[in-house]
Design an enzyme around this catalytic site. Sequence first.
Site, mmCIF file in Angstrom:
data_model
loop_
_atom_site.group_PDB
_atom_site.id
_atom_site.type_symbol
_atom_site.label_atom_id
_atom_site.label_comp_id
_atom_site.label_asym_id
_atom_site.label_seq_id
_atom_site.Cartn_x
_atom_site.Cartn_y
_atom_site.Cartn_z
ATOM 1 N N ASP A 34 0.843 -1.200 0.000
ATOM 2 C CA ASP A 34 0.000 0.000 0.000
ATOM 3 C C ASP A 34 0.872 1.241 0.000
ATOM 4 O OD1 ASP A 34 -1.994 -1.750 0.310
ATOM 5 O OD2 ASP A 34 -2.826 -0.846 2.140
ATOM 6 N N PHE A 37 2.309 1.935 -3.402
ATOM 7 C CA PHE A 37 1.218 2.377 -4.277
ATOM 8 C C PHE A 37 0.898 3.853 -4.001
ATOM 9 C CE2 PHE A 37 -3.215 3.057 -5.387
ATOM 10 C CZ PHE A 37 -3.329 2.425 -6.612
ATOM 11 N N SER A 83 -13.249 8.408 -2.806
ATOM 12 C CA SER A 83 -12.137 7.913 -2.006
ATOM 13 C C SER A 83 -11.719 9.033 -1.049
ATOM 14 C CB SER A 83 -11.049 7.563 -3.005
ATOM 15 O OG SER A 83 -9.945 7.104 -2.345
ATOM 16 N N LEU A 84 -10.606 8.842 -0.356
ATOM 17 C CA LEU A 84 -10.121 9.882 0.562
ATOM 18 C C LEU A 84 -8.696 10.253 0.177
ATOM 19 C CD1 LEU A 84 -11.100 8.470 4.073
ATOM 20 C CD2 LEU A 84 -12.028 10.514 3.011
ATOM 21 N N GLU A 113 -11.832 9.367 13.312
ATOM 22 C CA GLU A 113 -12.299 7.970 13.346
ATOM 23 C C GLU A 113 -11.167 7.038 12.949
ATOM 24 O OE1 GLU A 113 -15.356 7.929 10.386
ATOM 25 O OE2 GLU A 113 -16.484 9.491 11.402
ATOM 26 N N LYS A 115 -9.553 4.336 10.536
ATOM 27 C CA LYS A 115 -9.686 4.000 9.114
ATOM 28 C C LYS A 115 -9.707 2.473 9.044
ATOM 29 C CE LYS A 115 -7.748 4.965 4.541
ATOM 30 N NZ LYS A 115 -8.219 3.722 4.004
ATOM 31 N N ASP A 117 -9.800 -1.217 7.621
ATOM 32 C CA ASP A 117 -9.120 -1.761 6.452
ATOM 33 C C ASP A 117 -9.879 -2.963 5.897
ATOM 34 O OD1 ASP A 117 -7.256 -1.964 4.527
ATOM 35 O OD2 ASP A 117 -5.686 -2.816 5.797
ATOM 36 N N TYR A 225 -19.780 4.418 8.573
ATOM 37 C CA TYR A 225 -19.150 5.681 8.956
ATOM 38 C C TYR A 225 -19.538 6.888 8.115
ATOM 39 C CZ TYR A 225 -16.090 3.611 5.412
ATOM 40 O OH TYR A 225 -15.611 3.006 4.294
ATOM 41 N N LYS A 288 -12.296 14.134 9.808
ATOM 42 C CA LYS A 288 -13.382 14.738 9.025
ATOM 43 C C LYS A 288 -13.843 16.021 9.696
ATOM 44 C CE LYS A 288 -15.146 10.178 7.829
ATOM 45 N NZ LYS A 288 -16.168 9.149 8.052
ATOM 46 N N LYS A 312 -2.368 7.585 7.212
ATOM 47 C CA LYS A 312 -2.176 6.127 7.198
ATOM 48 C C LYS A 312 -0.964 5.687 8.002
ATOM 49 C CE LYS A 312 -3.369 3.809 3.446
ATOM 50 N NZ LYS A 312 -3.513 3.411 2.040
ATOM 51 N N CYS A 406 15.536 -35.926 7.316
ATOM 52 C CA CYS A 406 14.171 -35.552 7.695
ATOM 53 C C CYS A 406 14.050 -35.565 9.220
ATOM 54 C CB CYS A 406 13.175 -36.526 7.072
ATOM 55 S SG CYS A 406 11.491 -36.266 7.650
ATOM 56 N N CYS A 409 11.481 -38.709 9.979
ATOM 57 C CA CYS A 409 11.761 -40.121 9.730
ATOM 58 C C CYS A 409 13.249 -40.411 9.496
ATOM 59 C CB CYS A 409 10.924 -40.625 8.554
ATOM 60 S SG CYS A 409 11.399 -39.899 6.990
ATOM 61 N N CYS A 424 11.763 -34.367 1.900
ATOM 62 C CA CYS A 424 11.962 -35.714 2.425
ATOM 63 C C CYS A 424 11.417 -36.649 1.352
ATOM 64 C CB CYS A 424 11.179 -35.895 3.727
ATOM 65 S SG CYS A 424 11.061 -37.629 4.187
ATOM 66 N N CYS A 430 7.029 -41.703 5.547
ATOM 67 C CA CYS A 430 7.299 -40.624 6.513
ATOM 68 C C CYS A 430 5.987 -40.291 7.242
ATOM 69 C CB CYS A 430 7.838 -39.399 5.777
ATOM 70 S SG CYS A 430 8.090 -37.993 6.857
HETATM 71 S S1 IVH Z 1 -15.245 8.270 4.877
HETATM 72 C C1 IVH Z 1 -16.567 10.645 1.104
HETATM 73 N N1 IVH Z 1 -14.420 7.015 7.001
HETATM 74 O O1 IVH Z 1 -11.144 4.380 3.166
HETATM 75 C C2 IVH Z 1 -15.645 9.867 1.961
HETATM 76 N N2 IVH Z 1 -13.813 6.121 4.893
HETATM 77 O O2 IVH Z 1 -9.130 5.275 1.249
HETATM 78 C C3 IVH Z 1 -16.252 8.664 2.505
HETATM 79 N N3 IVH Z 1 -12.536 4.031 5.038
HETATM 80 O O3 IVH Z 1 -13.278 4.713 0.419
HETATM 81 C C4 IVH Z 1 -15.311 7.815 3.223
HETATM 82 N N4 IVH Z 1 -12.512 3.887 7.229
HETATM 83 O O4 IVH Z 1 -13.567 2.647 1.999
HETATM 84 C C5 IVH Z 1 -14.422 7.038 5.660
HETATM 85 N N5 IVH Z 1 -13.818 6.002 9.004
HETATM 86 C C6 IVH Z 1 -13.813 6.018 7.669
HETATM 87 C C7 IVH Z 1 -13.181 5.020 6.901
HETATM 88 C C8 IVH Z 1 -13.201 5.123 5.510
HETATM 89 C C9 IVH Z 1 -12.146 3.309 6.102
HETATM 90 C C10 IVH Z 1 -12.234 3.651 3.648
HETATM 91 C C11 IVH Z 1 -13.341 3.872 2.655
HETATM 92 C C12 IVH Z 1 -12.775 4.858 1.688
HETATM 93 C C13 IVH Z 1 -11.316 4.573 1.796
HETATM 94 C C14 IVH Z 1 -10.452 5.686 1.301
#
Ligand code: IVH
Length: 684
Positions: A34, A37, A83-84, A113, A115, A117, A225, A288, A312, A406, A409, A424, A430
């Site tokens: 990750d 990436f 995504s975030l 909050e 995150k 996985d 969430y 958030k 992260k 081994c 045996c 072996c 065995c």
């Molecule tokens: S909020 C509009 N809250 O992380 C944003 N996402 O890498 C909505 N994820 O797509 C997402 N924990 O699948 C939010 N407490 C959390 C999260 C969370 C895990 C995931 C989620 C998101 C990804 C982004």
Amino acid sequence: MTPTQAYERIEQLRTVLRENSYKYYVLNAPTMSDYDFDMLMHELEDLEKAFPQFASADSPTRRVGSDSEQGFEKFPHRYPMLSLGNTYSIGEVEEFAERVAKGIGSEFSYCCELKFDGTAICLTYRNGKLFRALTRGDGVMGDDVTANAMHIKSIPHSLKGEGWPEEFEIRGEVLMPYESFDRLNRERELNEDPPFANPRNAASGSLKLQDSEEVGRRGLICTLYHIPTGQVDYPTHSAALEAARSWGLPVSDKMRICKGIAEIEDFIGYWDSERKHLPYPTDGIVIKVNEMAWQQALGYTAKSPRWAVAYKFKAEQALTPILSIDYQVGRTGAVTPVANLEPVLLSGTIVKRASLVNEDQIRALDIHEGDWVYVEKGGEIIPKITAAEPSKRLPSARRPVFPAVCPDCGTPLVRSEGEAKWFCPNTLACPTQIKGRMEHFVSRKAMNILCGEATVEQLYNLGLARKPSDLYFLRESVLTTLEGWKERSAKRFMDSVRASRQVPFERVLFALGIRFVGETTAKDVARHFGGIDAIAAASREELLAVPEVGDVIAGSIYDFFRSEANLAEIARLREAGLHFSVESREESETSDALAGKSIVISGNFSIPREKMKEIIEANGGKNSSSVSGNTDFLLAGEKPGPEKIRKAGELGITILDEAAFFAMLPSSPAATLPLDEDIEPTLF
Ligand code: IVH
């Protein structure tokens, strides 16, 4: 960097990121960490900013990775599933906080909050009932996984309390707790299926299974969430989630309202270490803006909200000393060095043992006896040692010596060319190899005989079962005289042995434990050749004609059937009455008689349930696990589930018995099946 160089690098990055996104989201088998990436994604973002002339609407920086797969109905999300933005740097979290504060310009708070996985899910509740569950898909259209979501215990089918809107979407994550993950991978290893690389891939692979009941067995959980803006009327994100919790929805109790960056950093610091004690995987913290009005004011980029960021954590590692090294023999004879470690907490579980993989790996890592080593959890059940810490090494420490014989045996080990492992060669005698093969033979996905590791050990030690075929010649009266056995357990055991005679050929082939022949390969080979005699007679070239069978598998199958002992064992299993050819029904009796029909089955039938499901599919029907308005009919055997019958009655859905069902098919398979009084169909 010149524009030409930038363009080349941008294109290169886009290709690599697209490839890896596919491996991650669709194949559930990432080959890049990750962290790497995310770093490449950040490099691409920076280059696109510096060279805006190369911007592209379909760049991975602007699109969320797609988890969409064939075989699932697609539905649009009411609001795109984004995504975030993420970072590994506290400095960048500080920059985020400054940006947000400047944008808002007055008082506000954050909701921090965990995150989680896992894999994202979007649930729609209509009139208080779970109406639909979609995966993220490409962010715009999601795959319909409602039937599977119904089997995840923490997702309520109906809401409780009051105040919920007539219809709303709520989003969250489906997760696989570490305990379920370890159990699943142990089972997969036994079946020679590739293990999942991590709980997240296991969660997303499980959510996409075609068999909802299997989804139920995978031990998934869900945590929610996010309620997209405009659906519920609460001033803050946290108040909306509290309300959702009061409706019975699974909302984490680990969130905290933070006033400024100091409190955010406090929260991050706390969970960076405390998350090791959580039973499920997390990979960071999400920060958030809590007030809905400010969220709306800040808005979104093409890919993520401006009001949130993910910090992260780097992959978890632990540093601990090696106490000793064992050399373990597997059922195929491969010898694996395994380090016994000073117990240490890693990703939610205490780690006491870690694989050293093979002799070359020990040398490459320059491991010495008693070394302190770094341990990480990878795809294997046993965690991996990734490096040694030479600064903690005693001057007298020696390199371990790989055994020449081994450990079980005493046979001298061999290492053939191109193989990384020592073996072996005493395959036939065995004890560890024999017991390993027996355990595989009886396992649930093979012959499904009710026989655990301890029973295999006991029967082996007493000389009662030293080959799988011996199980079919055991007598109940002998078993009842053994330590720990009662009449009931002996009967149950023998019933399961008898029932296993009905296991279809493809599973029998898998049960034989041919090296590299997992469940899927066994199915392909069985269907291609139709029977054991044709497989035994096949040349390497003929074996290579089976799709997905390459040199290694073909060679392994070919060699297996060149062994006198294997042929003798097959003859004995055949004498015991096992299936050694594909029944004609499986091959030829397909039709469109049930095309487009959604069928729910319940209860016991004269044939195993799995067979019944195969027949439905072979005739164009779709197996569905729960009765809904879309169900065409309920196929009810003996002792069907009362809830299913009630619901079918309520919705006016036709209930068919087995005979009526078979009458719908062009030829009745039931008539061709041997019906043995001894068979206990519920065992399947
Ligand atoms: S909020 C509009 N809250 O992380 C944003 N996402 O890498 C909505 N994820 O797509 C997402 N924990 O699948 C939010 N407490 C959390 C999260 C969370 C895990 C995931 C989620 C998101 C990804 C982004």
